[in-house]
Design a protein around this motif. Structure first.
Motif, PDB file in Angstrom:
ATOM      1  N   ARG A 181       0.835  -1.196   0.000  1.00  0.00           N
ATOM      2  CA  ARG A 181       0.000   0.000   0.000  1.00  0.00           C
ATOM      3  C   ARG A 181       0.867   1.243   0.000  1.00  0.00           C
ATOM      4  O   ARG A 181       2.072   1.159   0.207  1.00  0.00           O
ATOM      5  CB  ARG A 181      -0.879  -0.012   1.244  1.00  0.00           C
ATOM      6  N   ALA A 182       0.259   2.387  -0.199  1.00  0.00           N
ATOM      7  CA  ALA A 182       0.964   3.661  -0.085  1.00  0.00           C
ATOM      8  C   ALA A 182       1.007   4.058   1.390  1.00  0.00           C
ATOM      9  O   ALA A 182       0.058   3.815   2.136  1.00  0.00           O
ATOM     10  CB  ALA A 182       0.254   4.735  -0.897  1.00  0.00           C
ATOM     11  N   THR A 183       2.102   4.642   1.801  1.00  0.00           N
ATOM     12  CA  THR A 183       2.229   5.132   3.178  1.00  0.00           C
ATOM     13  C   THR A 183       1.226   6.252   3.420  1.00  0.00           C
ATOM     14  O   THR A 183       1.019   7.111   2.570  1.00  0.00           O
ATOM     15  CB  THR A 183       3.651   5.657   3.430  1.00  0.00           C
ATOM     16  N   CYS A 184       0.626   6.242   4.615  1.00  0.00           N
ATOM     17  CA  CYS A 184      -0.310   7.291   5.015  1.00  0.00           C
ATOM     18  C   CYS A 184       0.153   7.930   6.316  1.00  0.00           C
ATOM     19  O   CYS A 184       0.853   7.308   7.116  1.00  0.00           O
ATOM     20  CB  CYS A 184      -1.714   6.723   5.218  1.00  0.00           C
ATOM     21  N   PHE A 185      -0.275   9.179   6.508  1.00  0.00           N
ATOM     22  CA  PHE A 185      -0.075   9.884   7.764  1.00  0.00           C
ATOM     23  C   PHE A 185      -1.449  10.126   8.371  1.00  0.00           C
ATOM     24  O   PHE A 185      -2.446  10.224   7.651  1.00  0.00           O
ATOM     25  CB  PHE A 185       0.657  11.210   7.533  1.00  0.00           C
ATOM     26  N   TYR A 186      -1.493  10.222   9.711  1.00  0.00           N
ATOM     27  CA  TYR A 186      -2.762  10.274  10.418  1.00  0.00           C
ATOM     28  C   TYR A 186      -2.788  11.419  11.422  1.00  0.00           C
ATOM     29  O   TYR A 186      -1.754  11.792  11.974  1.00  0.00           O
ATOM     30  CB  TYR A 186      -3.003   8.955  11.171  1.00  0.00           C
ATOM     31  N   ARG A 187      -3.990  11.923  11.658  1.00  0.00           N
ATOM     32  CA  ARG A 187      -4.239  12.897  12.726  1.00  0.00           C
ATOM     33  C   ARG A 187      -5.499  12.458  13.457  1.00  0.00           C
ATOM     34  O   ARG A 187      -6.442  11.946  12.845  1.00  0.00           O
ATOM     35  CB  ARG A 187      -4.427  14.301  12.167  1.00  0.00           C
TER      36      ARG A 187
ATOM     37  N   TRP B 168       0.964   9.822   1.657  1.00  0.00           N
ATOM     38  CA  TRP B 168       2.259  10.443   1.907  1.00  0.00           C
ATOM     39  C   TRP B 168       2.546  11.593   0.939  1.00  0.00           C
ATOM     40  O   TRP B 168       3.223  12.554   1.304  1.00  0.00           O
ATOM     41  CB  TRP B 168       3.376   9.397   1.824  1.00  0.00           C
ATOM     42  N   ASN B 169       2.014  11.533  -0.281  1.00  0.00           N
ATOM     43  CA  ASN B 169       2.320  12.548  -1.282  1.00  0.00           C
ATOM     44  C   ASN B 169       1.189  13.554  -1.491  1.00  0.00           C
ATOM     45  O   ASN B 169       1.182  14.295  -2.461  1.00  0.00           O
ATOM     46  CB  ASN B 169       2.667  11.871  -2.619  1.00  0.00           C
ATOM     47  N   LYS B 170       0.226  13.579  -0.576  1.00  0.00           N
ATOM     48  CA  LYS B 170      -0.886  14.533  -0.639  1.00  0.00           C
ATOM     49  C   LYS B 170      -0.846  15.427   0.598  1.00  0.00           C
ATOM     50  O   LYS B 170      -0.228  15.097   1.598  1.00  0.00           O
ATOM     51  CB  LYS B 170      -2.227  13.800  -0.702  1.00  0.00           C
ATOM     52  N   ARG B 171      -1.553  16.545   0.529  1.00  0.00           N
ATOM     53  CA  ARG B 171      -1.571  17.480   1.657  1.00  0.00           C
ATOM     54  C   ARG B 171      -2.857  17.401   2.479  1.00  0.00           C
ATOM     55  O   ARG B 171      -2.870  17.643   3.659  1.00  0.00           O
ATOM     56  CB  ARG B 171      -1.407  18.910   1.157  1.00  0.00           C
ATOM     57  N   LYS B 172      -3.974  17.082   1.803  1.00  0.00           N
ATOM     58  CA  LYS B 172      -5.278  17.144   2.446  1.00  0.00           C
ATOM     59  C   LYS B 172      -5.564  15.884   3.257  1.00  0.00           C
ATOM     60  O   LYS B 172      -5.419  14.763   2.775  1.00  0.00           O
ATOM     61  CB  LYS B 172      -6.364  17.324   1.386  1.00  0.00           C
TER      62      LYS B 172
END
Length: 136
Positions: free
Chosen positions: A110-116, A127-131
C-alpha cells in the motif's frame, strides 16, 4: 558475496542504510530524535530488530469509532513484527539515539499514510498529498 551499503537521508534525524547484496532485503535505520510529524504506517510488513538505544513507540488502533493509544518500550535485543497497516510513531528515545535492522516481510502492499486524531475522529492523508480525509 559483495555487500554494498547505500545511505539514504530521509530527514535531519532519520537515516536509512540499504544493505544490498544479501539474499534478502534489509536496511539499518538510525534515529537521532523522535518522529517529528504525524503518526504513520508503512508500504509493507516488516520485522524490526532493535540493535542499540531503543525507543518508546506509540501505537494507534482504530476499533470501530474509538482510537486506542498504547505506548510500548522497544529495548535493544528485541525483535518486532510490524504490519503495513499499523499506525505508529516513535515518541521517545531514552538514550537519544537508536539503530534498528529492518527486514521486509512482503512486497509493496500500500501507499504510506499519515494520520491525525482530533476530537474523537481520525483523519489520514497519502504520503504525497496534503489534504487529510476523515477515516472514521
Amino acid at each position: 558475496m559483495k555487500l554494498l551499503i547505500r545511505p539514504e537521508k530521509l530527514s535531519r534525524v532519520f537515516k536509512k542504510y540499504h544493505i544490498e547484496g544479501l539474499p534478502f532485503a534489509a536496511s539499518l535505520n538510525e534515529f537521532n530524535a523522535t518522529d517529528m510529524g504525524d503518526p504513520h504506517d508503512h508500504p509493507f510488513d516488516f520485522v524490526t530488530h532493535i540493535l542499540s538505544g531503543g525507543y518508546i513507540e506509540r501505537i494507534y488502533t482504530i476499533n470501530f469509532n474509538e482510537v486506542i493509544i498504547t505506548d510500548i518500550e522497544r529495548i535493544p535485543g528485541t525483535s518486532h513484527f510490524v504490519k503495513a497497516t499499523d499506525i505508529h510513531q516513535i515518541i521517545n528515545l531514552p538514550t537519544g539515539h537508536c539503530v534498528t535492522l529492518m527486514i521486509p516481510q512482503s512486497g509493496h502492499i500500500r501507499a504510506t499514510c499519515f494520520y491525525r486524531f482530533s476530537e474523537g475522529k481520525a483523519y489520514f492523508r497519502l504520503w504525497n498529498k496534503r489534504k487529510y480525509i476523515p477515516l472514521i
